[in-house]
Design an enzyme around this catalytic site. Structure first.
Site, short mmCIF file in Angstrom:
data_model
loop_
_atom_site.label_atom_id
_atom_site.label_comp_id
_atom_site.label_asym_id
_atom_site.label_seq_id
_atom_site.Cartn_x
_atom_site.Cartn_y
_atom_site.Cartn_z
N GLY A 163 20.44 -26.86 4.00
CA GLY A 163 20.72 -26.24 2.69
C GLY A 163 21.77 -26.63 1.82
N CYS A 172 20.99 -30.26 10.08
CA CYS A 172 22.06 -30.49 8.90
C CYS A 172 22.84 -29.24 8.70
CB CYS A 172 21.17 -30.84 7.72
SG CYS A 172 22.10 -31.91 6.52
N TYR A 173 22.51 -28.48 7.46
CA TYR A 173 23.31 -27.08 7.20
C TYR A 173 23.25 -26.28 8.46
CZ TYR A 173 25.18 -22.84 4.99
OH TYR A 173 26.02 -21.73 4.72
N HIS A 224 18.02 -35.26 9.59
CA HIS A 224 16.77 -34.83 9.13
C HIS A 224 15.45 -35.21 10.13
CE1 HIS A 224 18.32 -32.02 6.02
NE2 HIS A 224 18.90 -33.03 5.91
N GLU A 283 12.75 -33.84 10.42
CA GLU A 283 11.51 -33.39 9.84
C GLU A 283 10.89 -34.51 8.99
OE1 GLU A 283 14.39 -32.38 9.37
OE2 GLU A 283 14.74 -31.48 7.11
N SER A 310 -12.56 -20.58 -8.72
CA SER A 310 -12.00 -21.89 -9.71
C SER A 310 -12.83 -22.96 -9.37
CB SER A 310 -10.50 -21.92 -9.85
OG SER A 310 -10.33 -22.62 -8.53
N GLY A 311 -13.45 -23.15 -8.39
CA GLY A 311 -13.99 -24.49 -8.02
C GLY A 311 -12.93 -25.13 -7.07
N ASP A 355 -8.73 -23.83 -2.49
CA ASP A 355 -7.97 -22.65 -2.15
C ASP A 355 -9.08 -21.20 -2.16
OD1 ASP A 355 -5.85 -24.39 -1.41
OD2 ASP A 355 -4.68 -23.57 -3.10
N LYS A 412 -1.64 -26.40 2.46
CA LYS A 412 -2.86 -27.10 1.72
C LYS A 412 -3.79 -27.66 2.72
CE LYS A 412 -4.60 -27.73 -2.42
NZ LYS A 412 -4.92 -26.82 -3.33
N1 GLN Z 1 25.13 -28.87 2.38
C1 GLN Z 1 25.36 -29.40 3.58
C2 GLN Z 1 26.03 -30.83 3.30
O1 GLN Z 1 26.26 -31.23 2.18
C3 GLN Z 1 24.22 -29.83 4.32
C4 GLN Z 1 23.35 -30.38 3.52
C5 GLN Z 1 21.86 -30.40 4.20
O2 GLN Z 1 21.37 -29.37 4.86
N2 GLN Z 1 20.79 -31.41 3.88
O3 GLN Z 1 26.34 -31.39 4.23
#
Ligand code: GLN
Length: 506
Positions: free
Chosen positions: A53, A80-81, A165, A167, A219-220, A223, A362
């Protein structure tokens, strides 16, 4: 059912986390940070993930979560955050990183269950802050050249956290990482799949609708087509679909989708020919937003009038999970009445909305469509905007321009298909630019229109790249468009990515 909850702290990549967990075979959903512990626990909770975040957790007003999450008896993974917050809540120290890291970063892993089977490798970083001191009882299990605390864990309590990250696909062991967390740490069997939930979704529609009647706008697009097919399985002819032909469809499109709907799926569809009505309202309008508004409003009027005649109890909508996340409900169970994707009516009285696809992404919708036995061309249709060709004619709309656009677009579609690129290119179409230029054809001077070809690749339409179509294909497309479309003497190829461009020109 096994379920992993992701607490959403507003990361750009939060939807990707849910995707990765589902790919590892476990149903996952995002909840807002203030979700109650009961909502998080729900049915069959197997693990919790705290997302990344934009906040700095040591700043006043930063998003936070209840420390009770760490006492639920299920493993928790911070990303991360999420790592920074976990460490701060459990007594560690977080502050500005001495060196910030963005993008590809080499990470060295230590021994533990989360990294089992992984070698030191490239991970994706994006952070300004860092854990300066891990909480008591945690050990540091990864480092980079600039980040000495790149991952921590307290294996006895099932708590893990990573600064990078996992993901994003740029992280080399992306799939292994989620597999380890989901299977080895959360001990899930990993048996969730889209195919497996069709029956459940059908049963849920039956339970919601009872003996009631449902009306749907088709709509065609993928979804609405999959949603209607599913509901048709559930309640048969108590579903009535409305297909509004606004005169802004591609060549042969209305006929093609109606044929699938009626003859292959067996839907009960009312086709409303509203071509005149739309084109009259649009005459002389060239400002893009004005066009969109007129089309949106007219669409609602036509739909409303038909829906009133039918008198249904429920409105079916093809809402999918990204719509739910973006509308801020974050997977909450209550259906908000103002959440009406596609701008469908607010002021017709319905007992409720039926949104059977609201937990799916999707490509999961496409998988569901295939598992319901829908025709492949309908399931794999390229996305097409609601306002249709109106926003591909730059300037005011006339029948002549629409005709030129339809012919050139059909040629493009034929050639892309012949080249076998119709699945790998996300979206491709022609644009009537309104520009005229000088040319020479058959020794005669011409002063005619320019058609632009747009072709893009993407996975989610949030970001796109222009598709690198082979030159010989581009030449064939250009030659055919000019030879076969009257009043076109020039073809250009749009080489703009998104951002900075958008997919459509208006
Ligand atoms: N805001 C936090 C940072 O800058 C986390 C960033 C993030 O979750 N990508 O370290």
């Amino acid at each position: 059912m096994e379920r992993i909850v992701i607490i959403n702290f507003g990361a750009q990549y939060n939807q990707l986390i849910a995707r990765r967990v589902r790919e590892a075979g476990v149903y996952s959903e995002l909840l807002p940070p203030d979700a109650s512990i009961e909502a998080i626990r729900g049915d069959g909770l197997s693990g919790v993930i705290l997302s990344g975040g934009p906040d700095s957790c040591y700043q006043p007003g930063a998003r936070t979560c209840s420390p009770e999450i760490f006492e639920l008896g299920v493993p928790v993974l911070g990303i991360c955050y999420g790592m920074q917050l976990m460490c701060q809540l459990l007594g560690g120290t977080v502050g500005p990183a001495p060196v910030r890291e963005y993008g590809r970063t080499f990470v060295r892993f230590g021994e533990n269950r989360l990294f089992s089977g992984m070698e030191d490798s490239i991970c994706w970083m994006s952070h300004n802050d860092a854990v300066l001191k891990a909480p008591e009882g945690f050990r540091v299990i990864a480092e980079t050249d600039d980040c000495p605390v790149a991952a921590v864990c307290c294996e006895e309590r099932g708590l893990y956290a990573v600064q990078f990250h996992p993901e994003v696909r740029h992280t080399e062991y992306c799939a292994e990482f989620f597999r380890n967390f989901v299977r080895e740490i959360c001990k899930c069997t990993g048996s969730w799949s889209v195919d497996g939930i069709a029956d459940e979704l059908i049963a849920a529609v039956r339970a919601q609708v009872g003996n009631g009647r449902v009306v749907a706008g088709l709509s065609g697009g993928v979804d609405s087509s999959v949603a209607a097919t599913l509901v048709h399985r559930a309640i048969g002819d108590r579903l009535t679909c409305i297909f509004v032909d606004h005169g802004l469809l591609r060549l042969g499109e209305a006929e093609e989708v109606m044929d699938y709907y009626r003859n292959e799926i067996g839907l009960n569809v009312i086709e409303v020919d509203a071509k005149e009505r739309f084109l009259t309202k649009l005459a002389g309008v060239s400002e893009p937003e004005a066009k969109r508004k007129i089309i949106g409003t007219e669409f609602i009027r036509v739909f409303e009038a038909e829906a009133k005649k039918i008198g249904a109890d429920f409105l079916l909508q093809g809402t999918i999970y990204p719509d739910v996340i973006e509308s801020g409900t974050g997977g909450a169970q209550v259906i908000k009445s103002h959440h009406n994707v596609g701008g469908l009516p607010k002021n017709i009285a319905f007992k409720g909305l039926v949104e059977p696809l609201r937990i799916l992404f999707k490509d999961e919708v496409r998988m569901l469509g295939e598992s319901l036995g829908m025709p492949a061309p309908l399931v794999w249709r390229q996305p097409f905007p609601g306002p249709g060709l109106a926003i591909r004619v730059i300037g005011d709309i006339t029948e002549e321009k629409l005709d030129i656009l339809r012919k050139s677009d059909l040629i493009l579609r034929e050639e892309i298909k012949k080249a076998g690129l119709d699945r790998s290119v996300w979206q491709y179409f022609t644009v009537f630019t309104g520009l005229r230029s000088v040319g020479v054809m058959g020794d005669c001077r011409t002063y005619d229109y320019t058609i632009a070809v747009r072709a893009v690749t993407s996975t989610d339409a949030m970001t796109v790249e222009f598709a690198e179509l082979p030159y010989d294909l581009l030449r064939r497309i250009s030659n055919r468009i000019i030879a076969e479309t009257p009043h076109v003497n020039r073809v250009v190829f749009d080489i703009t990515d998104k951002p900075p461009g958008t997919i459509e020109w208006e």
